[in-house]
Motif scaffolding. Structure first.
Motif, PDB file in Angstrom:
ATOM      1  N   PHE A  27       0.619  -1.292  -0.236  1.00 27.61           N
ATOM      2  CA  PHE A  27       0.098   0.116  -0.216  1.00 27.61           C
ATOM      3  C   PHE A  27       0.620   1.324  -0.141  1.00 27.61           C
ATOM      4  CE2 PHE A  27      -3.766  -2.202   1.737  1.00 27.61           C
ATOM      5  CZ  PHE A  27      -5.061  -1.506   0.399  1.00 27.61           C
ATOM      6  N   PHE A  28       2.394   1.347   0.429  1.00 24.57           N
ATOM      7  CA  PHE A  28       2.428   2.137   0.683  1.00 24.57           C
ATOM      8  C   PHE A  28       2.975   3.652  -0.461  1.00 24.57           C
ATOM      9  CE2 PHE A  28       6.681   4.945   0.509  1.00 24.57           C
ATOM     10  CZ  PHE A  28       6.793   5.808   1.573  1.00 24.57           C
ATOM     11  N   PRO A  29       2.895   2.588  -2.219  1.00 28.43           N
ATOM     12  CA  PRO A  29       3.317   3.464  -2.940  1.00 28.43           C
ATOM     13  C   PRO A  29       1.656   4.108  -2.870  1.00 28.43           C
ATOM     14  CG  PRO A  29       4.420   0.980  -3.139  1.00 28.43           C
ATOM     15  CD  PRO A  29       3.846   1.312  -1.963  1.00 28.43           C
ATOM     16  N   MET A  30       1.511   3.367  -2.570  1.00 29.49           N
ATOM     17  CA  MET A  30      -0.563   3.576  -2.814  1.00 29.49           C
ATOM     18  C   MET A  30      -0.504   5.261  -2.462  1.00 29.49           C
ATOM     19  SD  MET A  30      -2.206   0.353  -3.959  1.00 29.49           S
ATOM     20  CE  MET A  30      -1.739  -0.622  -4.223  1.00 29.49           C
ATOM     21  N   TRP A  31       0.347   5.013  -1.283  1.00 32.56           N
ATOM     22  CA  TRP A  31      -0.482   6.364   0.013  1.00 32.56           C
ATOM     23  C   TRP A  31      -0.015   7.321  -1.096  1.00 32.56           C
ATOM     24  CZ3 TRP A  31       1.403   2.835   4.007  1.00 32.56           C
ATOM     25  CH2 TRP A  31      -0.162   2.270   4.714  1.00 32.56           C
ATOM     26  N   VAL A  32       1.392   7.222  -0.952  1.00 30.92           N
ATOM     27  CA  VAL A  32       2.193   8.299  -1.792  1.00 30.92           C
ATOM     28  C   VAL A  32       2.263   8.577  -2.939  1.00 30.92           C
ATOM     29  CG1 VAL A  32       3.661   8.041   0.511  1.00 30.92           C
ATOM     30  CG2 VAL A  32       4.977   6.756  -2.374  1.00 30.92           C
ATOM     31  N   ALA A  33       1.605   8.063  -3.878  1.00 32.88           N
ATOM     32  CA  ALA A  33       0.675   8.166  -5.229  1.00 32.88           C
ATOM     33  C   ALA A  33       0.695   9.659  -5.471  1.00 32.88           C
ATOM     34  CB  ALA A  33       0.011   7.606  -6.016  1.00 32.88           C
TER      35      ALA A  33
END
Length: 527
Positions: free
Chosen positions: A285-291
């Motif tokens: 999820f981290f990449p999606m949070w900072v997208a």
């Protein structure tokens, strides 16, 4: 995508088919096809249990939630799933394993005929099959959407490609093929997920970005655990829903518990799956949070795919795409196997005398045809998921599946427990029927008459609450416990040394031989 990415994708499809063909030699009867003959190692069952709960919806629908709201996508999705599975590892996993080992059944619903009656079994079977056709249709649409973003392949062609490959390996190899491909898919997912995480951290300034990015204006509110429509009521409702669903309420996870060699192994399998659900989705999820810091898009559901295209070199990009496929194919193949089990073991014998007389060869052939039929129907539904009737992908998955799952799962799951022994066919059928009616009322007539519509948390929670209350209350008002039903519970709730634990306190006047015939039904027919 270039030729290297295509090579990775085609190679992956080839390996999945090869595993299915190899698994074919391990399948001699329907018990092997649906429950791996009770010989699956607990660690493989646990990984399979974990993987069969994913789909590409995470990288489309939940990517949209993560892009818009941030951390709440984890707090209100994978975290309650992890807690629910941890509870189920103790409460449900051992009992579901004993359903297979002591009642000698191959479908999670087979025991319901003796626990309640035939109409109850059929009501849950038919409604669950119809719901899963829609659910899996949404999963096919999700992966086809991603494939379209990367390759330009049309939605329908993407559905056809992924469905056809899945059909080959899960139809030929059964649950063994599902579990072994899910193991391979887990390894691929691990490499792809770590690669994406490293690429994003490198773009944002290194490892420290894990805790330094949250003050960025574009991520305002992204660190809040609850946001938008995903508030505390939704979280609590989702915890209850996923506790039932991911411990067997929608059947495919129940098969993982049934496939292990003992109740203790089933419990260890559940614990492993819970730990994976707690840790691994946070990495994904981290990449999606900072997208929002890396890309701008008017279609949040495409954010993860667009980010992967922008950040990853060819080859790794192909691996991430393979990771998308692995999620969806894992869930869809496991659902297909579970639905085929219910169709061939529960529905067909009830509607056809010939089905009750199938020998091992014909039964196995029917299981494979049922798998293909389910996959075909779900692929057809997938072409309609984004129509006005169904709504978008995430609406189907969250509202339809979460809202309708409770009324179907409650009689199945609570029927395993001795504390609800008084709840019989009347309680089961009324809780199921009124729960489905409550879903329709809340989501449509009532929602239409309320300005802004009924909030999402009530759309998904009201049907479950209605079903749960009715199941318990009717059981006390109209108790329907009988010696035969008590005998079923005694077998399911017995300890691992062969005793019957608490359930043993329930007297059964039936002779042992007669009880075995009544309770076990087709005992030994497929062993």
């Amino acid at each position: 995508m270039n030729s290297l990415d295509w090579a990775v994708l085609i190679g992956y499809f080839g390996v999945m088919v090869a595993i299915g063909v190899w698994s074919h030699k391990r399948v001699d009867n329907v018990s092997d096809f649906f429950t791996a003959g009770g010989k699956m190692p607990w660690w493989l069952s646990g990984i399979s249990h974990h993987m069969s709960g994913y789909s590409a919806v995470m990288f489309t629908g939940y990517a949209a939630i993560a892009y818009t709201y941030g951390v709440t996508s984890y707090v209100t999705w994978s975290f309650p799933i992890a807690i629910g599975i941890a509870i189920g590892a103790k409460v449900f996993a051992p009992r579901l394993n004993r359903v297979r080992s002591r009642l000698h059944v191959a479908s999670p619903l087979e025991y319901l005929k003796n626990r309640y009656n035939l109409p109850t079994q059929q009501a849950l079977a038919w409604s669950g099959v119809l719901l899963k056709i829609v659910d899996v249709g949404a999963k096919w649409a999700a992966i086809a959407t991603l494939l379209s973003v990367f390759t330009g392949v049309s939605l329908n062609m993407g559905i056809l490609i992924t469905g056809a490959v899945t059909a080959v390996y899960c139809t030929v190899g059964g649950l063994w093929a599902d579990a072994l491909t899910e193991l391979g898919q887990f390894v691929i997912q691990f490499v792809a997920g770590i690669a994406m995480l490293i690429a994003v951290m490198a773009e944002l300034g290194g490892f420290s970005s894990l805790w330094t990015v949250w003050d960025e204006p574009k991520l305002k509110g992204h660190a809040e655990p609850l946001a938008g429509p995903y508030m505390m009521v939704f979280l609590i409702a989702y915890l209850f829903i996923k506790t039932f669903e991911y411990n067997g309420g929608m059947w495919n996870q129940a098969q993982r518990y049934m496939a292990t060699d003992s109740a203790k192994s089933a419990q260890r399998s559940g614990i492993l799956s819970a730990v994976l659900w707690l840790v691994w989705p946070a990495v994904l999820f981290f990449p999606m949070w900072v997208a929002p810091l890396l890309i701008e898009t008017d279609v949040p559901a495409d954010s993860y795919a667009l980010m992967a295209e922008q950040l990853l070199p060819h080859g790794l990009l192909g691996l991430v795409i393979v990771g998308f496929f692995s999620h969806t194919m894992a869930m869809c193949s496991s659902d297909a196997n579970a639905i085929a089990a219910v169709v061939t073991r529960d529905i067909m014998p009830a509607v056809s005398r010939k089905a009750r007389e199938w020998d091992t060869r014909v039964g196995l052939l029917a299981a494979r045809w049922a798998t293909l039929l389910f996959l075909g129907l779900s692929m057809a539904i997938a072409t309609q998921v984004n129509s006005p009737f169904f709504g978008d992908i995430i609406t189907v998955v969250i509202k339809w599946v979460a809202g309708l799952m409770g009324p179907i799962a409650i009689p199945l799951m609570l029927g395993l427990l001795p504390w609800f022994r008084k709840s019989g066919p009347t309680a089961a059928l009324l809780s199921w029927g009124v729960g489905l009616l409550a879903f329709w009322l809340v989501n449509y007539p009532i929602s239409w008459s309320v300005e802004g519509g009924v909030p999402l948390q009530y759309q998904v929670s009201v049907p479950l609450v209605v079903s749960l209350v009715l199941y318990i209350v009717i059981g006390w008002i109209k108790p329907e416990d009988t010696p035969e039903r008590d005998e079923v519970l005694a077998k399911i709730n017995g300890d691992d040394e062969g005793g019957t634990g608490t359930a043993r306190l329930i007297p059964s006047p039936a002779a042992a031989g007669d009880a075995d015939v009544k309770v076990l039904g087709r005992e030994g027919a497929d062993s």
